[in-house]
Write a protein that holds these residues in place. Structure first.
Motif, PDB file in Angstrom:
ATOM      1  N   PHE A 223       0.896  -1.095   0.054  1.00  0.00           N
ATOM      2  CA  PHE A 223       0.016   0.039   0.023  1.00  0.00           C
ATOM      3  C   PHE A 223       0.919   1.118   0.245  1.00  0.00           C
ATOM      4  CE2 PHE A 223      -2.875   3.034   2.491  1.00  0.00           C
ATOM      5  CZ  PHE A 223      -3.697   3.293   1.287  1.00  0.00           C
ATOM      6  N   LYS A 224       2.151   1.055   0.535  1.00  0.00           N
ATOM      7  CA  LYS A 224       3.051   2.217   0.625  1.00  0.00           C
ATOM      8  C   LYS A 224       3.249   2.798  -0.773  1.00  0.00           C
ATOM      9  CE  LYS A 224       7.259   3.563   2.964  1.00  0.00           C
ATOM     10  NZ  LYS A 224       7.820   4.402   2.042  1.00  0.00           N
ATOM     11  N   ASP A 236      -6.009   7.287   0.124  1.00  0.00           N
ATOM     12  CA  ASP A 236      -7.484   7.410   0.684  1.00  0.00           C
ATOM     13  C   ASP A 236      -8.597   6.701  -0.126  1.00  0.00           C
ATOM     14  OD1 ASP A 236      -5.962   8.408   2.955  1.00  0.00           O
ATOM     15  OD2 ASP A 236      -6.811  10.397   2.469  1.00  0.00           O
ATOM     16  N   ARG A 258     -12.272  -0.962  10.459  1.00  0.00           N
ATOM     17  CA  ARG A 258     -10.974  -0.577   9.804  1.00  0.00           C
ATOM     18  C   ARG A 258     -10.204  -0.579  10.905  1.00  0.00           C
ATOM     19  NH1 ARG A 258      -8.697   4.942   7.631  1.00  0.00           N
ATOM     20  NH2 ARG A 258      -6.680   4.670   7.295  1.00  0.00           N
ATOM     21  N   LYS A 333       1.529 -13.115   3.756  1.00  0.00           N
ATOM     22  CA  LYS A 333       2.413 -12.032   3.436  1.00  0.00           C
ATOM     23  C   LYS A 333       3.760 -12.528   2.976  1.00  0.00           C
ATOM     24  CE  LYS A 333       0.213  -7.717   4.206  1.00  0.00           C
ATOM     25  NZ  LYS A 333       0.142  -6.826   3.401  1.00  0.00           N
ATOM     26  N   ARG A 337       2.011 -12.804  -0.580  1.00  0.00           N
ATOM     27  CA  ARG A 337       1.003 -11.764  -0.797  1.00  0.00           C
ATOM     28  C   ARG A 337      -0.095 -12.324  -1.431  1.00  0.00           C
ATOM     29  NH1 ARG A 337       5.434  -9.052   0.560  1.00  0.00           N
ATOM     30  NH2 ARG A 337       5.435  -7.714   2.099  1.00  0.00           N
TER      31      ARG A 337
HETATM   32  N1  LIG Z   1      -3.392   7.379   1.999  1.00  0.00           N
HETATM   33  C1  LIG Z   1      -3.409   6.608   3.329  1.00  0.00           C
HETATM   34  N2  LIG Z   1      -2.268   5.888   3.411  1.00  0.00           N
HETATM   35  C2  LIG Z   1      -2.445   5.457   4.920  1.00  0.00           C
HETATM   36  C3  LIG Z   1      -3.276   5.724   5.755  1.00  0.00           C
HETATM   37  N3  LIG Z   1      -2.832   4.931   6.863  1.00  0.00           N
HETATM   38  C4  LIG Z   1      -1.774   4.144   6.579  1.00  0.00           C
HETATM   39  N4  LIG Z   1      -1.365   4.607   5.405  1.00  0.00           N
HETATM   40  C5  LIG Z   1      -0.067   4.208   4.792  1.00  0.00           C
HETATM   41  O1  LIG Z   1       0.097   2.979   4.596  1.00  0.00           O
HETATM   42  C6  LIG Z   1       1.192   2.358   4.275  1.00  0.00           C
HETATM   43  C7  LIG Z   1       1.678   1.156   4.983  1.00  0.00           C
HETATM   44  O2  LIG Z   1       2.656   0.883   4.710  1.00  0.00           O
HETATM   45  P1  LIG Z   1       3.230  -0.605   5.157  1.00  0.00           P
HETATM   46  O3  LIG Z   1       2.815  -0.796   6.498  1.00  0.00           O
HETATM   47  O4  LIG Z   1       4.617  -0.858   4.872  1.00  0.00           O
HETATM   48  O5  LIG Z   1       2.621  -1.731   4.318  1.00  0.00           O
HETATM   49  P2  LIG Z   1       2.485  -2.046   2.707  1.00  0.00           P
HETATM   50  O6  LIG Z   1       3.389  -1.039   1.755  1.00  0.00           O
HETATM   51  O7  LIG Z   1       0.963  -2.351   2.492  1.00  0.00           O
HETATM   52  O8  LIG Z   1       3.289  -3.411   2.789  1.00  0.00           O
HETATM   53  P3  LIG Z   1       2.660  -4.855   3.079  1.00  0.00           P
HETATM   54  O9  LIG Z   1       1.586  -4.755   4.103  1.00  0.00           O
HETATM   55  O10 LIG Z   1       3.944  -5.677   3.669  1.00  0.00           O
HETATM   56  O11 LIG Z   1       2.333  -5.625   1.826  1.00  0.00           O
HETATM   57  C8  LIG Z   1       2.156   3.593   4.725  1.00  0.00           C
HETATM   58  O12 LIG Z   1       2.615   4.256   3.843  1.00  0.00           O
HETATM   59  C9  LIG Z   1       1.135   4.688   5.523  1.00  0.00           C
HETATM   60  O13 LIG Z   1       1.463   5.920   5.421  1.00  0.00           O
HETATM   61  C10 LIG Z   1      -4.387   6.437   5.409  1.00  0.00           C
HETATM   62  O14 LIG Z   1      -5.297   6.622   6.100  1.00  0.00           O
HETATM   63  N5  LIG Z   1      -4.442   7.056   4.187  1.00  0.00           N
END
Ligand SMILES: Nc1nc2c(ncn2[C@@H]2O[C@H](COP(=O)(O)OP(=O)(O)OP(=O)(O)O)[C@@H](O)[C@H]2O)c(=O)[nH]1
Length: 344
Positions: A223-224, A236, A258, A333, A337
């Motif tokens: 998601f990052k 978002d 959530r 994961k 994944r």
């Molecule tokens: N846009 C947005 N981003 C969010 C929110 N909450 C968390 N994030 C982002 O979600 C991302 C989560 O990153 P990681 O924990 O590394 O997870 P990932 O990139 O999905 O990697 P894996 O879970 O290992 O597949 C971070 O960049 C956070 O900033 C939100 O409410 N809105």
């Protein structure tokens, strides 16, 4: 969510309790004062009723501090209090001034009993008070002047209407606040606090019926990267996209929450592990097959999940179940994944 009248009463409890305690202290001291005044005027019946009410308020005071059944005690206070008031109104020795006390009825009833029961009690005692007024002063041309009747009538109606409207708006804002405290602002899904209270309900139901129940943790993959490549707004939108899909796919009796970040939790009552796996798989496949459109971009989202089953083996408390599902999510994961793990 706190939508039923029982839960609404629970919310109103602390302020109603403080109010009732304050009223009891006032009733005790004013009961003694008025009993002394009425004894001096030879109005023995009313003085005796006031003394009894003062003594009764001491008994109520000690019970109310400990009780869980506040509404019952509120009735136990209001009915004798208003009845003593009616005795004072009916007494030939009391003057017309004593009728000002009637104006307390709508306010106190609504504040202590809420809008419906408060209104019922108001209508009953106001009607008795009106009957007593006409019975005592019906042949007194001074008291029967239209201007006096209009003043009393309009003031009484205003106080009843204000108290009623106040209670309605207070209940509505209380409901709104509770809803806000139990939901996630971005997605509108229930949040962790709501999940906890729903879990406690399902836990009690499970103990009675012994039905299966599963908990699924879902976490968006990479998601990052979505945030980094397309910006936070896209991130978002992606979270809202997932929330919409969860709402569409689940039964009314299931709960999707959530938990924070890109992590979601499904609570599936009456669902064993294999059935939960089917549900989670369908969600996973549907998300992968329905990319998010953001501007001219089409963003494919995938998720990984872990499932824990309610029971002695995997957990009987929310924290234990979440920990178990989290371990499986981690293994999903690690295994690449875009998959759901039911076993480690
Ligand atoms: N846009 C947005 N981003 C969010 C929110 N909450 C968390 N994030 C982002 O979600 C991302 C989560 O990153 P990681 O924990 O590394 O997870 P990932 O990139 O999905 O990697 P894996 O879970 O290992 O597949 C971070 O960049 C956070 O900033 C939100 O409410 N809105």
């Amino acid at each position: 969510m706190y939508n039923n009248p029982g839960q609404q009463r629970e919310l109103a409890r602390p302020y109603r309790k403080s109010l009732l305690i304050a009223l009891l202290l006032i009733t005790f001291s004013s009961g003694l004062l008025f009993a002394w005044i009425n004894l001096g005027r030879g109005n023995v019946v009313v003085a005796a009723a006031e003394l009894i009410m003062a003594a009764y308020s001491v008994v109520l005071y000690f019970n109310i501090r400990r009780t869980q059944r506040l509404e019952l005690w509120a009735f136990a206070y209001l009915i004798p209090f208003f009845s003593v008031m009616m005795v004072a109104l009916a007494s030939p020795r009391s003057t017309m001034n004593v009728f000002v006390w009637v104006l307390l009825i709508p306010m106190v009833s609504h504040l202590l009993l809420g809008r419906i029961k408060g209104l019922v009690l108001t209508v009953i005692y106001m009607s008795i008070a009106a009957g007593l007024f006409f019975w005592r002063f019906g042949d007194d041309p001074e008291a029967m002047q239209p201007v006096i009747l209009a003043n009393i009538g309009v003031l009484t109606l205003c106080l009843t209407a204000f108290s009623h409207v106040y209670e309605i708006t207070r209940e509505q804002s209380e409901r709104r606040l509770v809803k806000l405290a139990h939901s996630d602002v971005l997605t509108g899904l229930p949040n962790r606090a709501h999940l906890q209270s729903r879990f406690e309900y399902e836990q009690a139901r499970h103990q009675r019926l012994n039905n299966p129940m599963s908990l699924v943790l879902l976490d968006l993959d990479y998601f990052k990267k979505v945030n980094d490549r397309h910006g936070h707004e896209a991130g978002d939108k992606a979270l809202q996209h997932v929330a919409r899909l969860l709402k569409q796919r689940l039964r009314k009796t299931d709960l999707a929450a959530r938990l924070g970040g890109e992590e979601f939790c499904l609570l599936l009552p009456d669902t064993d592990g294999d059935q939960a796996l089917l549900v989670a798989e369908k969600i996973r496949q549907q998300l992968a097959a329905s990319p998010l459109t953001f501007g001219e971009h089409s963003i494919t989202l995938t998720l990984s999940g872990g499932i824990a089953c309610f029971g002695e083996q995997e957990g009987m408390e929310l924290n234990a179940l979440t920990r178990c599902a989290d371990k499986k999510l981690y293994s999903a994961k690690s295994a690449g994944r875009n998959r759901i793990a039911l076993a480690l």
